[in-house]
Scaffold this active site. Structure first.
Site, short mmCIF file in Angstrom:
data_model
loop_
_atom_site.label_atom_id
_atom_site.label_comp_id
_atom_site.label_asym_id
_atom_site.label_seq_id
_atom_site.Cartn_x
_atom_site.Cartn_y
_atom_site.Cartn_z
N ASN A 86 15.90 -25.29 -15.25
CA ASN A 86 15.95 -25.88 -13.91
C ASN A 86 15.70 -27.38 -14.01
O ASN A 86 14.83 -27.80 -14.76
CB ASN A 86 14.88 -25.24 -13.01
CG ASN A 86 15.11 -23.76 -12.81
OD1 ASN A 86 16.25 -23.31 -12.73
ND2 ASN A 86 14.03 -22.99 -12.74
N VAL A 95 7.55 -27.55 -12.93
CA VAL A 95 6.73 -28.11 -14.02
C VAL A 95 7.62 -29.10 -14.77
O VAL A 95 8.69 -28.72 -15.29
CB VAL A 95 6.20 -27.02 -14.96
CG1 VAL A 95 5.42 -27.65 -16.13
CG2 VAL A 95 5.32 -26.03 -14.21
N HIS A 99 11.72 -26.91 -20.08
CA HIS A 99 11.52 -25.53 -20.53
C HIS A 99 12.75 -24.69 -20.26
O HIS A 99 13.46 -24.91 -19.30
CB HIS A 99 10.30 -24.89 -19.86
CG HIS A 99 10.27 -25.04 -18.36
ND1 HIS A 99 9.86 -26.20 -17.74
CD2 HIS A 99 10.61 -24.19 -17.37
CE1 HIS A 99 9.93 -26.05 -16.43
NE2 HIS A 99 10.40 -24.85 -16.17
N MET A 100 12.95 -23.71 -21.13
CA MET A 100 13.97 -22.68 -20.93
C MET A 100 13.27 -21.42 -20.46
O MET A 100 12.25 -21.03 -21.04
CB MET A 100 14.64 -22.32 -22.27
CG MET A 100 15.67 -23.27 -22.75
SD MET A 100 16.29 -22.66 -24.35
CE MET A 100 17.46 -23.98 -24.68
N HIS A 101 13.82 -20.78 -19.43
CA HIS A 101 13.36 -19.45 -19.03
C HIS A 101 14.25 -18.42 -19.73
O HIS A 101 15.48 -18.50 -19.64
CB HIS A 101 13.56 -19.23 -17.52
CG HIS A 101 12.76 -20.13 -16.64
ND1 HIS A 101 11.62 -19.69 -15.98
CD2 HIS A 101 12.93 -21.42 -16.25
CE1 HIS A 101 11.14 -20.68 -15.23
NE2 HIS A 101 11.91 -21.73 -15.37
P1 AMP Z 1 10.22 -24.13 -13.16
O1 AMP Z 1 10.16 -23.72 -11.71
O2 AMP Z 1 11.59 -23.96 -13.77
O3 AMP Z 1 9.66 -25.52 -13.36
O4 AMP Z 1 9.32 -23.10 -13.94
C1 AMP Z 1 7.95 -23.27 -14.15
C2 AMP Z 1 7.42 -21.92 -14.57
O5 AMP Z 1 6.15 -22.11 -15.15
C3 AMP Z 1 7.25 -20.93 -13.42
O6 AMP Z 1 8.03 -19.77 -13.68
C4 AMP Z 1 5.76 -20.62 -13.44
O7 AMP Z 1 5.46 -19.28 -13.13
C5 AMP Z 1 5.37 -20.97 -14.88
N1 AMP Z 1 3.99 -21.32 -15.10
C6 AMP Z 1 3.24 -22.20 -14.37
N2 AMP Z 1 2.00 -22.29 -14.89
C7 AMP Z 1 1.97 -21.47 -15.97
C8 AMP Z 1 0.96 -21.12 -16.92
N3 AMP Z 1 -0.28 -21.66 -16.89
N4 AMP Z 1 1.28 -20.24 -17.90
C9 AMP Z 1 2.51 -19.70 -17.95
N5 AMP Z 1 3.50 -19.99 -17.09
C10 AMP Z 1 3.24 -20.85 -16.10
#
Ligand code: AMP
Ligand code: ZN
Length: 113
Positions: A86, A95, A99-101
């Site tokens: 994203n 965040v 990152h890759m989901h």
């Molecule tokens: P995005 O919306 O693509 O920026 O994804 C950020 C992701 O980080 C979300 O799916 C959150 O659930 C995940 N996330 C946030 N804080 C943490 C954490 N402390 N440990 C693991 N995942 C997290």
């Protein structure tokens, strides 16, 4: 170092780490949106896809290869899965550390929400 994902990569904040090497860390998402939901992040702080340049090509390639290996180790490789990155507001990024989901273990929908 204020970034949440930098702190996870360095071990300062705990996470369920699936895989780690010099250039990346993979860990389970804290709020999983599918039976398998793993985040793959670079060790270096890169804010968004927009900050990438050709020097990052090998890193992003290696993250993609790791995602496919992790999908296999999670047992979802044959059934299928989704890799998502994203970017910024319209992409739904929350965040700001690249990152890759990796999502799988259920039927994904298209178009995405
Ligand atoms: P995005 O919306 O693509 O920026 O994804 C950020 C992701 O980080 C979300 O799916 C959150 O659930 C995940 N996330 C946030 N804080 C943490 C954490 N402390 N440990 C693991 N995942 C997290
Ligand atoms: Zn960071």
């Amino acid at each position: 170092m204020a970034c949440l994902f930098c702190k996870i990569a360095s071990g300062e904040i705990p996470a369920e780490i699936i895989y780690q090497d010099d250039e990346m860390t993979a860990f389970r998402d804290i709020d999983p949106q599918a039976p398998t939901h793993i985040l793959i992040i670079p060790s270096q702080h890169i804010e968004t896809l927009n900050a990438l340049d050709p020097s990052h090509a090998e890193l992003i390639g290696n993250m993609t290869l790791a995602a496919a290996r992790i999908a296999a180790s999670e047992g979802i490789q044959q059934q299928g899965y989704r890799l998502v990155m994203n970017c910024n507001q319209d992409g739904g990024q929350t965040v700001f550390h690249l990152h890759m989901h990796l999502l799988g273990g259920r039927q994904m929908l298209w178009p995405p929400g």
